[in-house]
Design an enzyme around this catalytic site. Sequence first.
Site, mmCIF file in Angstrom:
data_model
loop_
_atom_site.group_PDB
_atom_site.id
_atom_site.type_symbol
_atom_site.label_atom_id
_atom_site.label_comp_id
_atom_site.label_asym_id
_atom_site.label_seq_id
_atom_site.Cartn_x
_atom_site.Cartn_y
_atom_site.Cartn_z
ATOM 1 C CG ASP A 111 -8.356 -1.332 -5.849
ATOM 2 O OD1 ASP A 111 -7.421 -1.964 -5.330
ATOM 3 O OD2 ASP A 111 -8.839 -0.301 -5.355
ATOM 4 C CD GLN A 161 -0.309 -3.069 0.410
ATOM 5 O OE1 GLN A 161 -1.327 -3.308 1.020
ATOM 6 N NE2 GLN A 161 -0.239 -2.114 -0.495
ATOM 7 C CG ASP A 186 -6.930 -2.665 -0.179
ATOM 8 O OD1 ASP A 186 -6.398 -2.546 -1.299
ATOM 9 O OD2 ASP A 186 -6.275 -2.952 0.857
ATOM 10 C CE LYS A 208 -4.307 -5.253 -0.579
ATOM 11 N NZ LYS A 208 -3.865 -3.970 -1.185
ATOM 12 C CD GLU A 214 -9.503 -3.865 -3.403
ATOM 13 O OE1 GLU A 214 -9.847 -4.992 -3.814
ATOM 14 O OE2 GLU A 214 -8.320 -3.535 -3.218
ATOM 15 C CE LYS A 273 -4.501 -1.515 -8.172
ATOM 16 N NZ LYS A 273 -4.913 -1.381 -6.742
HETATM 17 C C1 MUC Z 1 -4.431 -2.584 -3.965
HETATM 18 O O1 MUC Z 1 -5.150 -3.550 -3.872
HETATM 19 O O2 MUC Z 1 -4.849 -1.477 -3.705
HETATM 20 C C2 MUC Z 1 -2.140 -0.549 -4.529
HETATM 21 C C3 MUC Z 1 -2.121 0.344 -3.548
HETATM 22 C C4 MUC Z 1 -2.109 -0.388 -2.362
HETATM 23 O O3 MUC Z 1 -2.073 0.057 -1.240
HETATM 24 O O4 MUC Z 1 -2.131 -1.692 -2.623
HETATM 25 C C5 MUC Z 1 -2.029 -1.882 -3.988
HETATM 26 C C6 MUC Z 1 -3.004 -2.809 -4.422
HETATM 27 MG MG MG Z 2 -6.889 -2.229 -3.278
#
Ligand code: MUC
Ligand code: MG
Length: 365
Positions: A190, A293, A241, A265, A216, A162
């Site tokens: 991401d 998610q 995403d 997802k 991402e 992240k």
């Molecule tokens: C992700 O992949 O972004 C964090 C916020 C969201 O909406 O999903 C998670 C994981």
């Molecule tokens: Mg994401």
Amino acid sequence: MKIDSVEAIPLAIPYRRPFGFASGRVTAADHVLVRITTDDGLVGHGEAPPRPYTYGETAASIVAAVRDLFAPVLVGADPFARERVRADLDRTVANNAAKGAIDVALWDLVGQACGQPVHVLLGHAADDVRAAHMIGLGTPEEMVADAVEMRDDHGVDAFKIKVGRELGVDMAAVRALRAELGDAVELYADANRGWDADTAIVASRRLADHGVSMLEEPNPAADVLGRRRIVAASPIPVVGDESTITLGGVARSLLDGDAQAISVKVARTGFTDSAKIVGLCEGLGVTTVVGNQIDGMLGTVASVALGCGLRALARQPVEVTNYLLMTDDVLAEPPVIVDGRLAARQEPGLGARIDPDKLAHYRLD
Ligand code: MUC
Ligand code: MG
């Protein structure tokens, strides 16, 4: 076989520690368990994680949508008639996680009725997936400690980092992770829309210097020209995403040049639309990965089934470790990651039995 009843059961399950990302933070699993029962006694389940910063949903809105909007069109329907059910559900816009959980529960029922696991019905590309771990925001030391725990305790060798904060802080974490984990480990990032376009362009080059393979949601996709500048300048693919949450949204994003790979997802597109998204992307030569998610155990079992069902997904790491944040869950048999891999369940449907005592303990209604 006809649907007899549809329930939406709100849960509250504490996390071992908070999980942060650029667009939000979760401290407990306030997921909604969707349960669909048929007139011949089969029971299918799906899990809806409320993500207001991504889908605008809350646990209360998911319960209300399932109870007041979707149950009336589902009761009496045939679980095998997913296309007709989908059309009925889509008369209501958005509510992505609620719809995703319903679709998962329908496939669970269909698998049980056919005596086949869902990943087999999807196409049986594999029987297990390579696990990818999502490293939440923290100090470089905290993020390295998290990755080392996943590597040493579960054999995980693929990590989604992240980012989306002040670039210096993010790059310090990326440097520390690469130094600790070595060059053989797969790293991708991401930003959850946390950067502006100029910062994202600089970041994409510095991430590439550390062997980070994908980026991402670098910036808000609503900044259309900014996103296009990033895609044009970035040495690594940009992954869609939260800006690509429907089949049509994926098509638009790819045709507009906003993304070069897509996170799929099960929490938002279930199995039915996820398979359509993968088909679209396969036809366009676009990489798809199974995202997470911040799912619980049921969502994780469903993500593994999706990843094992479709060839394009089975050859990529699958994000399946967030359930380890939870102190507990309502599944009788938790998923178990062995040597960095998670196996699909071989029982009919999802093979996910709910523990009635745990459900009674964690349900809020
Ligand atoms: C992700 O992949 O972004 C964090 C916020 C969201 O909406 O999903 C998670 C994981
Ligand atoms: Mg994401």
